[in-house]
Design a protein around this motif. Structure first.
Motif, PDB file in Angstrom:
ATOM      1  N   ALA A   1       0.828  -1.211   0.000  1.00  0.00           N
ATOM      2  CA  ALA A   1       0.000   0.000   0.000  1.00  0.00           C
ATOM      3  C   ALA A   1       0.862   1.261   0.000  1.00  0.00           C
ATOM      4  CB  ALA A   1      -0.934  -0.006   1.206  1.00  0.00           C
ATOM      5  N   ASP A   2       1.927   1.266   0.783  1.00  0.00           N
ATOM      6  CA  ASP A   2       2.820   2.426   0.815  1.00  0.00           C
ATOM      7  C   ASP A   2       3.536   2.611  -0.525  1.00  0.00           C
ATOM      8  OD1 ASP A   2       2.339   3.402   3.364  1.00  0.00           O
ATOM      9  OD2 ASP A   2       3.758   2.024   4.294  1.00  0.00           O
ATOM     10  N   LEU A   3       3.963   1.513  -1.127  1.00  0.00           N
ATOM     11  CA  LEU A   3       4.655   1.591  -2.419  1.00  0.00           C
ATOM     12  C   LEU A   3       3.723   2.106  -3.510  1.00  0.00           C
ATOM     13  CD1 LEU A   3       6.684  -1.762  -2.288  1.00  0.00           C
ATOM     14  CD2 LEU A   3       7.634   0.561  -2.204  1.00  0.00           C
ATOM     15  N   VAL A   4       2.480   1.648  -3.514  1.00  0.00           N
ATOM     16  CA  VAL A   4       1.499   2.115  -4.503  1.00  0.00           C
ATOM     17  C   VAL A   4       1.215   3.597  -4.303  1.00  0.00           C
ATOM     18  CG1 VAL A   4      -0.943   1.947  -5.172  1.00  0.00           C
ATOM     19  CG2 VAL A   4       0.430  -0.124  -4.904  1.00  0.00           C
ATOM     20  N   ASP A   5       1.102   4.022  -3.053  1.00  0.00           N
ATOM     21  CA  ASP A   5       0.847   5.437  -2.762  1.00  0.00           C
ATOM     22  C   ASP A   5       1.955   6.322  -3.313  1.00  0.00           C
ATOM     23  OD1 ASP A   5      -0.728   7.503  -1.462  1.00  0.00           O
ATOM     24  OD2 ASP A   5       0.922   7.652  -0.025  1.00  0.00           O
ATOM     25  N   LYS A   6       3.186   5.886  -3.170  1.00  0.00           N
ATOM     26  CA  LYS A   6       4.329   6.661  -3.675  1.00  0.00           C
ATOM     27  C   LYS A   6       4.404   6.614  -5.204  1.00  0.00           C
ATOM     28  CE  LYS A   6       7.331   6.122   0.396  1.00  0.00           C
ATOM     29  NZ  LYS A   6       6.351   5.464   1.294  1.00  0.00           N
ATOM     30  N   ALA A   7       3.936   5.512  -5.787  1.00  0.00           N
ATOM     31  CA  ALA A   7       4.051   5.338  -7.238  1.00  0.00           C
ATOM     32  C   ALA A   7       2.981   6.079  -8.026  1.00  0.00           C
ATOM     33  CB  ALA A   7       3.994   3.852  -7.586  1.00  0.00           C
ATOM     34  N   LEU A   8       1.877   6.470  -7.360  1.00  0.00           N
ATOM     35  CA  LEU A   8       0.746   7.068  -8.083  1.00  0.00           C
ATOM     36  C   LEU A   8       0.351   8.431  -7.510  1.00  0.00           C
ATOM     37  CD1 LEU A   8      -1.467   3.865  -8.490  1.00  0.00           C
ATOM     38  CD2 LEU A   8      -0.196   5.047 -10.304  1.00  0.00           C
TER      39      LEU A   8
END
Length: 377
Positions: A37-44
């Motif tokens: 979830a944290d990685l997706v938040d940073k990626a988008l």
């Protein structure tokens, strides 16, 4: 200076209708969900997204971890399935559970490169493609630390898959993709949801060729948990290929059931020969033992292969074995009855015997599906 994280972002911004839904099937991925979830938040950044985790009742309480995360961020959702398993069916249910016009599928094990999501989204929103595929085989992509034998097997499976798809895709075995909802809905009526290769299923089920673009990524090493790709995934892949080839004529599960029945004949005669010929037991005792062993073999193989997505375990395995024996006993009686009646009326013993076998196979398949491997709910 305060750095804002996904858990303290303004609630109003989080509540906007999602334009992109990322469906993540899970089983025993409790350690990975918050990281993903944290990685997706940073990626988008700047994208209205939501994460739809579809969990198959993981014993490590993955669903509980997702619920706790969803309490802090409404962009995270959980679809908790009970009594059924399967990666492809989980992906389909996750897509149908969201209203987002664009949907992505990725694994929870952090092996897919989330930074590619933004590239996929910007391209697919331009409306010139239906499907974006994260590919390991186009220039710039890679297999990570896969062994040579695993890479060769993947490439061989890819060649077989390309014979089914109406659109050339360099990596039809990829589990990392993004698509337009309307494109998915066109494929939906023909989906098999067999096995774990949903991309191949979608591409082969499309009524007209999909407009496809590919973006390279390198397959990463799993950090937590265990791989779900056990030795039986090849069988699931074969099932999908069979379903796409002849599934519109004969259900692929029935074909698997019949194939297992064929192995039962071999087991029966092997045991009968050992006990009657080699050990000198009476024919009646040897025949009874051979029948019991063959039925047990059929039951275990069907539980492992034919009904892999509904596998019986623990006490359920014993209950299933008992019901399967009862079903097969009635099937044997139907076999003899039908064959005898046909022989009396037409005199063709071979055709009568084959008809009896067919009746018993169909009976065993239908009744065992209802009594032995009956779906919960």
């Amino acid at each position: 200076m305060t750095i804002q994280t996904m858990t303290d972002a303004p609630v109003a911004a989080q509540m906007l209708p999602a334009e992109l839904a990322i469906v993540v099937p899970t089983f025993n991925e409790a350690q990975n969900v918050a990281l993903l979830a944290d990685l997706v938040d940073k990626a988008l950044p700047g994208v209205a997204w939501e994460l739809v985790f579809v969990d198959d009742n993981s014993p490590d309480d993955t669903s509980g971890k997702v619920r706790a995360l969803a309490q802090r961020d409404p962009r995270v959702r959980i679809l908790h399935r009970f009594g059924r398993r399967g990666l492809s069916s989980a992906c389909v249910e996750g897509i149908l559970a969201t209203s987002a016009p664009y949907v992505a599928i990725m694994d929870a094990d952090l092996q897919h490169d989330e930074s590619v999501l933004k590239i996929m989204f910007e391209r697919i929103r331009a409306d010139d493609v239906d499907l974006m595929v994260g590919s390991r085989y186009v220039e710039g992509g890679g297999m990570g630390d896969w062994s040579e034998s695993r890479q060769r097997m993947s490439q061989f499976a890819t060649k077989l898959a390309l014979k089914l798809t109406k659109t050339p895709i360099s990596d039809p075995m990829s589990g990392f993709m993004m698509m337009r909802r309307d494109a998915f809905m066109r494929s939906l009526p023909n989906l098999s949801t067999v096995g774990f290769k949903i991309l191949l299923d979608i591409a082969a089920s499309a009524p007209t060729p999909l407009r496809v673009a590919e973006v390279p990524y390198t397959f990463r090493t799993r950090q937590f948990g265990e791989s779900k790709l056990d030795s039986l995934v090849l069988w699931e892949y074969v099932q999908l290929l069979m379903d796409k080839a002849v599934g519109h004529i004969v259900p692929v599960r029935f074909l698997s059931f019949a194939m297992v029945g064929g192995t039962g004949v071999v087991v029966h005669f092997a045991v009968l020969t050992l006990l009657f010929v080699a050990l000198g037991m009476s024919f009646a005792v040897a025949q009874t033992a051979a029948t019991l062993v063959a039925i047990t073999s059929n039951f275990l193989l069907n539980n492992m292969f034919t009904y892999r997505d509904q596998r019986l375990q623990g006490w359920g395995l014993l209950r299933g074995w008992i019901t399967f024996n009862l079903v097969c006993a009635f099937g044997a009686a139907a076999n003899v009855g039908v064959a005898d009646w046909l022989f009396v009326n037409n005199g063709y013993w071979a055709l009568s015997a084959l008809a009896g076998i067919l009746v018993s196979v169909v009976w065993n398949y239908v009744m065992s599906a209802f009594f032995t491997w009956k779906k919960k709910g």
